[in-house]
Write an enzyme that holds these catalytic residues in place. Structure first.
Site, PDB file in Angstrom:
ATOM      1  N   GLY A  46       7.872  -7.385   5.002  1.00  0.00           N
ATOM      2  CA  GLY A  46       8.139  -8.076   3.753  1.00  0.00           C
ATOM      3  C   GLY A  46       8.176  -7.116   2.586  1.00  0.00           C
ATOM      4  N   GLN A  51       7.644  -4.146  -5.900  1.00  0.00           N
ATOM      5  CA  GLN A  51       7.631  -2.939  -5.063  1.00  0.00           C
ATOM      6  C   GLN A  51       8.900  -2.107  -5.199  1.00  0.00           C
ATOM      7  OE1 GLN A  51       6.357  -5.222  -1.373  1.00  0.00           O
ATOM      8  NE2 GLN A  51       5.284  -3.281  -1.094  1.00  0.00           N
ATOM      9  N   CYS A  90       0.954  -2.455   4.102  1.00  0.00           N
ATOM     10  CA  CYS A  90       1.851  -2.671   2.966  1.00  0.00           C
ATOM     11  C   CYS A  90       2.710  -1.426   2.778  1.00  0.00           C
ATOM     12  CB  CYS A  90       1.019  -2.930   1.710  1.00  0.00           C
ATOM     13  SG  CYS A  90       1.996  -3.187   0.220  1.00  0.00           S
ATOM     14  N   LEU A  91       3.991  -1.633   2.514  1.00  0.00           N
ATOM     15  CA  LEU A  91       4.907  -0.495   2.332  1.00  0.00           C
ATOM     16  C   LEU A  91       4.537   0.354   1.112  1.00  0.00           C
ATOM     17  CD1 LEU A  91       8.320  -2.192   3.194  1.00  0.00           C
ATOM     18  CD2 LEU A  91       7.026  -0.591   4.623  1.00  0.00           C
ATOM     19  N   HIS A 132       0.668 -12.409   1.703  1.00  0.00           N
ATOM     20  CA  HIS A 132       0.701 -11.010   1.257  1.00  0.00           C
ATOM     21  C   HIS A 132       1.771 -10.800   0.176  1.00  0.00           C
ATOM     22  CE1 HIS A 132       0.443  -6.517   2.086  1.00  0.00           C
ATOM     23  NE2 HIS A 132       1.563  -6.617   1.399  1.00  0.00           N
ATOM     24  N   GLU A 133       2.970 -11.297   0.439  1.00  0.00           N
ATOM     25  CA  GLU A 133       4.074 -11.066  -0.505  1.00  0.00           C
ATOM     26  C   GLU A 133       3.903 -11.865  -1.800  1.00  0.00           C
ATOM     27  OE1 GLU A 133       5.791  -8.531   0.065  1.00  0.00           O
ATOM     28  OE2 GLU A 133       5.184  -8.364   2.160  1.00  0.00           O
ATOM     29  N   HIS A 136       1.674 -10.173  -4.224  1.00  0.00           N
ATOM     30  CA  HIS A 136       2.316  -9.097  -4.991  1.00  0.00           C
ATOM     31  C   HIS A 136       2.850  -9.606  -6.333  1.00  0.00           C
ATOM     32  CE1 HIS A 136       2.398  -5.393  -2.651  1.00  0.00           C
ATOM     33  NE2 HIS A 136       2.780  -6.031  -1.556  1.00  0.00           N
TER      34      HIS A 136
END
Ligand code: CO
Length: 150
Positions: A46, A51, A90-91, A132-133, A136
């Site tokens: 995701g 991000q 997480c990226l 999670h997303e 953000h």
């Protein structure tokens, strides 16, 4: 489409609250297409707009299930059920992997790229990705939610 650079931990933008999307226009579609390409290249589950440096309530998710790539504009969690505990990364924090407790089942309400409203329920990994997303978009990172000593 173009790859966008993924903002890494330490950048203030990851801690800011995102603004709602009001224009479902070409600019939004370009952002979504770029995010799709960036997520695929990074092999993540995701990606949220902050991000890639955009403080907009835009999220894409791909947990490689029947849903394919899910685009969520102005998403909200409307229902949760149960609890799951599992590893999460997480990226924006490469190499970090921690146990995080999340609901087992999550229903989100969102708009698609043309502004049409829909709801979607996810279980397991998809439920985790929703949480999670969406975090953000509020400037919350998964490390804020990890259990101590993991
Ligand atoms: Co993340």
């Amino acid at each position: 489409m173009a790859l966008r650079e993924i903002v890494k931990y330490g950048d203030d933008i990851l801690r800011k609250k995102c603004r709602p999307v009001t224009a479902f226009d070409e600019k939004l579609h370009i952002l979504l297409d770029d995010m799709r390409e960036t997520l695929a290249k990074a092999e993540g589950a995701g990606l949220a707009a902050p991000q890639v440096g955009m403080l907009r309530r835009v999220v894409i998710i791909d947990v490689h299930d029947k849903n394919g790539v899910i685009e969520l504009i102005n998403p909200e969690i409307i229902e949760t059920e149960g609890v799951q505990c599992g590893g999460e990364g997480c990226l924006s924090l490469p190499g970090e992997w921690h146990e995080v407790e999340r609901p087992l089942k999550v229903t989100v309400k969102a708009q698609d790229r043309d502004g049409k409203e829909f709801t979607l329920t996810g279980e397991g990994l998809l439920a985790r990705a929703f949480c999670h997303e969406l975090d953000h978009l509020e400037g919350v990172l998964f490390i804020d939610r990890m259990k101590p000593e993991t």
